[in-house]
Structure formats: C-alpha cells, structure tokens
Design an enzyme around this catalytic site. Structure first.
Site, PDB file in Angstrom:
ATOM      1  N   ILE A  36       2.627   3.823  -6.516  1.00  0.00           N
ATOM      2  CA  ILE A  36       3.534   4.211  -5.430  1.00  0.00           C
ATOM      3  C   ILE A  36       4.972   4.351  -5.948  1.00  0.00           C
ATOM      4  CG2 ILE A  36       4.572   3.380  -3.274  1.00  0.00           C
ATOM      5  CD1 ILE A  36       1.779   2.089  -2.650  1.00  0.00           C
ATOM      6  N   ASP A  55      11.164  -1.549 -14.488  1.00  0.00           N
ATOM      7  CA  ASP A  55       9.772  -1.993 -14.514  1.00  0.00           C
ATOM      8  C   ASP A  55       9.614  -2.945 -15.697  1.00  0.00           C
ATOM      9  OD1 ASP A  55       6.995  -0.418 -13.192  1.00  0.00           O
ATOM     10  OD2 ASP A  55       6.742  -1.952 -14.746  1.00  0.00           O
ATOM     11  N   VAL A  76      11.460  -8.351 -12.285  1.00  0.00           N
ATOM     12  CA  VAL A  76      12.292  -8.520 -11.073  1.00  0.00           C
ATOM     13  C   VAL A  76      12.429  -9.981 -10.639  1.00  0.00           C
ATOM     14  CG1 VAL A  76      11.915  -6.194 -10.164  1.00  0.00           C
ATOM     15  CG2 VAL A  76      10.330  -8.031  -9.511  1.00  0.00           C
ATOM     16  N   SER A 153       3.314  -3.955   3.106  1.00  0.00           N
ATOM     17  CA  SER A 153       1.868  -3.674   3.141  1.00  0.00           C
ATOM     18  C   SER A 153       1.381  -3.887   4.566  1.00  0.00           C
ATOM     19  CB  SER A 153       1.158  -4.656   2.212  1.00  0.00           C
ATOM     20  OG  SER A 153      -0.244  -4.593   2.392  1.00  0.00           O
ATOM     21  N   TYR A 166      -1.167 -12.924  -0.927  1.00  0.00           N
ATOM     22  CA  TYR A 166      -0.666 -11.545  -0.786  1.00  0.00           C
ATOM     23  C   TYR A 166      -0.116 -11.335   0.625  1.00  0.00           C
ATOM     24  CZ  TYR A 166      -0.444  -6.476  -1.398  1.00  0.00           C
ATOM     25  OH  TYR A 166       0.002  -5.171  -1.485  1.00  0.00           O
ATOM     26  N   LYS A 170       3.772 -10.491   1.565  1.00  0.00           N
ATOM     27  CA  LYS A 170       4.153  -9.231   2.214  1.00  0.00           C
ATOM     28  C   LYS A 170       4.702  -9.461   3.622  1.00  0.00           C
ATOM     29  CE  LYS A 170       3.277  -6.437  -1.171  1.00  0.00           C
ATOM     30  NZ  LYS A 170       4.326  -5.616  -1.786  1.00  0.00           N
ATOM     31  N   THR A 201      -4.196   3.758  -6.374  1.00  0.00           N
ATOM     32  CA  THR A 201      -3.281   3.466  -7.492  1.00  0.00           C
ATOM     33  C   THR A 201      -4.014   2.571  -8.500  1.00  0.00           C
ATOM     34  OG1 THR A 201      -2.437   1.385  -6.603  1.00  0.00           O
ATOM     35  CG2 THR A 201      -1.313   3.395  -5.861  1.00  0.00           C
TER      36      THR A 201
HETATM   37  P1  NAI Z   1       0.754  -0.520  -9.463  1.00  0.00           P
HETATM   38  O1  NAI Z   1       0.128  -1.681 -10.126  1.00  0.00           O
HETATM   39  O2  NAI Z   1       0.198   0.840  -9.695  1.00  0.00           O
HETATM   40  O3  NAI Z   1       2.315  -0.483  -9.799  1.00  0.00           O
HETATM   41  C1  NAI Z   1       3.097  -1.623  -9.718  1.00  0.00           C
HETATM   42  C2  NAI Z   1       4.226  -1.524 -10.726  1.00  0.00           C
HETATM   43  O4  NAI Z   1       5.030  -2.704 -10.577  1.00  0.00           O
HETATM   44  C3  NAI Z   1       3.730  -1.493 -12.178  1.00  0.00           C
HETATM   45  O5  NAI Z   1       4.379  -0.446 -12.889  1.00  0.00           O
HETATM   46  C4  NAI Z   1       4.125  -2.855 -12.728  1.00  0.00           C
HETATM   47  O6  NAI Z   1       4.419  -2.852 -14.112  1.00  0.00           O
HETATM   48  C5  NAI Z   1       5.362  -3.176 -11.880  1.00  0.00           C
HETATM   49  N1  NAI Z   1       5.603  -4.618 -11.790  1.00  0.00           N
HETATM   50  C6  NAI Z   1       4.737  -5.579 -11.423  1.00  0.00           C
HETATM   51  N2  NAI Z   1       5.320  -6.782 -11.489  1.00  0.00           N
HETATM   52  C7  NAI Z   1       6.594  -6.572 -11.913  1.00  0.00           C
HETATM   53  C8  NAI Z   1       7.688  -7.423 -12.161  1.00  0.00           C
HETATM   54  N3  NAI Z   1       7.586  -8.753 -12.037  1.00  0.00           N
HETATM   55  N4  NAI Z   1       8.862  -6.875 -12.557  1.00  0.00           N
HETATM   56  C9  NAI Z   1       8.974  -5.530 -12.726  1.00  0.00           C
HETATM   57  N5  NAI Z   1       7.960  -4.679 -12.516  1.00  0.00           N
HETATM   58  C10 NAI Z   1       6.774  -5.194 -12.111  1.00  0.00           C
HETATM   59  O7  NAI Z   1       0.743  -0.878  -7.905  1.00  0.00           O
HETATM   60  P2  NAI Z   1       0.899   0.020  -6.594  1.00  0.00           P
HETATM   61  O8  NAI Z   1      -0.419   0.070  -5.949  1.00  0.00           O
HETATM   62  O9  NAI Z   1       1.653   1.229  -6.867  1.00  0.00           O
HETATM   63  O10 NAI Z   1       1.777  -0.967  -5.708  1.00  0.00           O
HETATM   64  C11 NAI Z   1       3.180  -0.814  -5.540  1.00  0.00           C
HETATM   65  C12 NAI Z   1       3.612  -1.699  -4.389  1.00  0.00           C
HETATM   66  O11 NAI Z   1       2.937  -1.253  -3.210  1.00  0.00           O
HETATM   67  C13 NAI Z   1       3.242  -3.168  -4.560  1.00  0.00           C
HETATM   68  O12 NAI Z   1       4.271  -3.951  -4.026  1.00  0.00           O
HETATM   69  C14 NAI Z   1       1.986  -3.320  -3.724  1.00  0.00           C
HETATM   70  O13 NAI Z   1       1.818  -4.616  -3.257  1.00  0.00           O
HETATM   71  C15 NAI Z   1       2.296  -2.349  -2.601  1.00  0.00           C
HETATM   72  N6  NAI Z   1       1.139  -1.872  -1.897  1.00  0.00           N
HETATM   73  C16 NAI Z   1       0.136  -1.212  -2.543  1.00  0.00           C
HETATM   74  C17 NAI Z   1      -0.949  -0.775  -1.835  1.00  0.00           C
HETATM   75  C18 NAI Z   1      -2.087  -0.064  -2.479  1.00  0.00           C
HETATM   76  O14 NAI Z   1      -3.141   0.076  -1.830  1.00  0.00           O
HETATM   77  N7  NAI Z   1      -1.947   0.434  -3.682  1.00  0.00           N
HETATM   78  C19 NAI Z   1      -1.084  -1.008  -0.376  1.00  0.00           C
HETATM   79  C20 NAI Z   1       0.028  -1.707   0.190  1.00  0.00           C
HETATM   80  C21 NAI Z   1       1.091  -2.111  -0.532  1.00  0.00           C
END
Ligand code: NAI
Length: 265
Positions: A36, A55, A76, A153, A166, A170, A201
């Site tokens: 995302i 990141d 972060v 979320s 989680y 959220k 994702t």
């Molecule tokens: P993803 O795993 O594809 O991307 C997450 C990114 O965050 C990665 O590039 C990772 O390196 C970075 N990251 C993780 N921890 C970190 C930290 N401590 N410091 C800096 N960077 C960090 O995940 P996605 O699915 O794109 O999720 C993005 C956000 O959306 C998250 O907050 C997730 O909880 C939320 N979300 C995702 C959903 C889904 O179905 N994919 C649904 C609802 C919310």
C-alpha cells in the site's frame, strides 16, 4: 502488467485524468517500499509530488519505480531518528506538506495465545511508529499546515478473531488519528486514516502462506468480502490521495473504510 511499468502507467493515467493535486509538494511515505505504501508513493509522485520513501528495507535494485524518489532507511520505532529525518526532509524540500504512515506489520494470535514480545512488537511498530512520525510531522508542519494520512485497518474498527495485538494496534491508530486531528486543527494540519480490509500485498501473501491450506484461505478471504475480491493497493492509494489533497480541506479526523463493504455488515 510488469511491476517496472507501474510508475510510467500511473503517470500516464494521471496525465489523462488531468490530476496533478500534489504539484510542487513534498511528501513522505513510511513503508513506501512495498504494498500500500509503494502504491501510494507512486500515486502521489504521478500527481506531481516530490516523494521521500521512509522504510526499514531498501528498494529492490530491480524496482525502477524508486529511481525518481528519495529513499531514507529508518525504523519508525526510533523516535529520535524519525524526528531528525522529518526535519531533514523539511529542510531539503522547504516543507513537509503530506505524510502517509503506511509502515506496519501483522501478527495472528488469539488474546490468550499472544506472547508478550509479539504484543509489544505490534504496538511498537503499528501504533508507536505512527505516533512518532505523526508527532514529528505535526511539529514540522506548524505554521504552514499539511495533511497526514494513516493506514489503519478494518481491524481498527471491528474485532477480528485471532488478531488481538493487530486489532489493538489499529484501534489505537484510529483513535490517535482523531486526537491528532483535534490537536492539529488550529495549525491547519489535517489528520485522517483509511481502514482497508484484505488488500493484495506481500503482507497478506505472507499471512495466506502461513495458513494450513493457503489456497482455501485465499478463496475464503475473497468470498468473505461483499465485493467478492480483495482490494488492490492502488485502490487504497486513491483514497489516501483524496484525503491528502486540497479536495479534502474540510475533512479531518475521519476513519474512511476502503474495504469492499466489509464493515458495512
Ligand atoms: P507490506 O508488508 O507490503 O509493506 C509494509 C512496509 O512497511 C514494508 O516495506 C516494510 O519494510 C515497512 N515496515 C515495516 N515495519 C517497519 C518499521 N518498523 N519501520 C519502517 N518501515 C517498516 O504491507 P502492506 O500490506 O502494504 O501494509 C501497509 C499498511 O497497511 C500496514 O500498516 C498494514 O497494517 C495496513 N493494512 C494492510 C492491509 C492488507 O490487507 N494488506 C489491510 C489493512 C491495513
């Protein structure tokens, strides 16, 4: 579509639609390397922004989408480094106009099975990380205004089975968003969040792969959405772009469900 075409296609699409809402603006996206966050970075770039990706993981050498953006490696949860990074971006770009908090992690376990270290990790990254970046951004935006969009979320709006940490993290992001909206309003800083459900994702791919029968789990997730499929990262990015743009100038403190109707039931 080839992954390395994403950026060019989005730039072309925005040109055709006449959308350039972030021209001349400086935007920071945490978690911008994947999923995302990556789709959001591409969308805001395609609408004219200078984009800074924050990141903990570096961009893949094979992903040219990032050639036109600046990358800063950062966790972060490190409040001091977050503060100095946001200050650096403000100095280099002259301002931080938009910040998107998309860095996040997932963990599945029932309350009674959640280990203390998994609980702390989820709260640290998803909630405290979002707080660190939001607080630093609000300090940087003071006197000039800006927009912050947090990726919460549907798990922040409703309870979900075996998602204790989680859901708590959220739910915290949703409430942090509302509190920050009130604190930011006198300074013309708007703070909103989006609440997606399952979006295709790497995070969701990893969760599906962990399930005892991954293809049954994928089919179950899809059929459980009222719209009958998972969301796409670009569909969440479109909602983020709206909330971050001047079109949403009177919108602050909202939790916008982008979930194919999941929380409408
Ligand atoms: P993803 O795993 O594809 O991307 C997450 C990114 O965050 C990665 O590039 C990772 O390196 C970075 N990251 C993780 N921890 C970190 C930290 N401590 N410091 C800096 N960077 C960090 O995940 P996605 O699915 O794109 O999720 C993005 C956000 O959306 C998250 O907050 C997730 O909880 C939320 N979300 C995702 C959903 C889904 O179905 N994919 C649904 C609802 C919310």
């Amino acid at each position: 579509m080839r992954r390395d075409d994403d950026l060019a296609i989005e730039v072309q699409r925005m040109r055709e639609w006449g959308l350039a809402r972030f021209t001349g603006m400086s935007v920071a996206v945490t978690g911008g390397i994947s999923g995302i966050g990556r789709a959001t970075a591409i969308r805001l770039f395609a609408e004219g922004a200078r984009v800074w990706i924050i990141d903990r993981n570096p961009p893949a050498a094979t992903d040219p989408a990032f050639d036109a953006m600046s990358y800063i490696g950062l966790d972060v949860t490190d409040a001091e480094s977050v503060h100095s990074t946001i200050t650096h971006i403000a100095t280099e770009s002259g301002a931080v106009d938009v910040v998107v908090n998309a860095a996040g992690i997932a963990h599945s376990a029932r309350v009674q099975d959640t280990r203390a270290n998994d609980w702390s990790r989820l709260i640290d990254v998803n909630l405290t990380g979002t707080f660190n970046v939001t607080a630093a951004a609000m300090r940087a935006m003071k006197g000039r205004g800006g927009a912050i969009v947090n990726i919460a979320s549907d798990a922040g709006l409703v309870g979900q089975l075996a998602q204790a940490a989680y859901c708590a993290s959220k739910g915290g992001v949703v409430q942090l968003t509302r509190a920050a909206a009130l604190d930011g309003a006198p300074d013309a800083i708007r703070v909103n969040c989006v609440c997606p459900c399952f979006v295709e994702t790497p995070l969701v791919d990893a969760w599906i792969a962990e399930q005892p029968d991954p293809s049954a789990a994928r089919a179950a997730v899809q059929s459980d959405q009222p719209i009958g499929r998972m969301g796409r990262p670009q569909e969440v990015a479109a909602a983020v772009a709206y909330l971050a743009s001047a079109e949403a100038n009177f919108v602050t403190g909202v939790a916008l469900a982008v979930d194919g109707g999941t929380t409408a039931r």
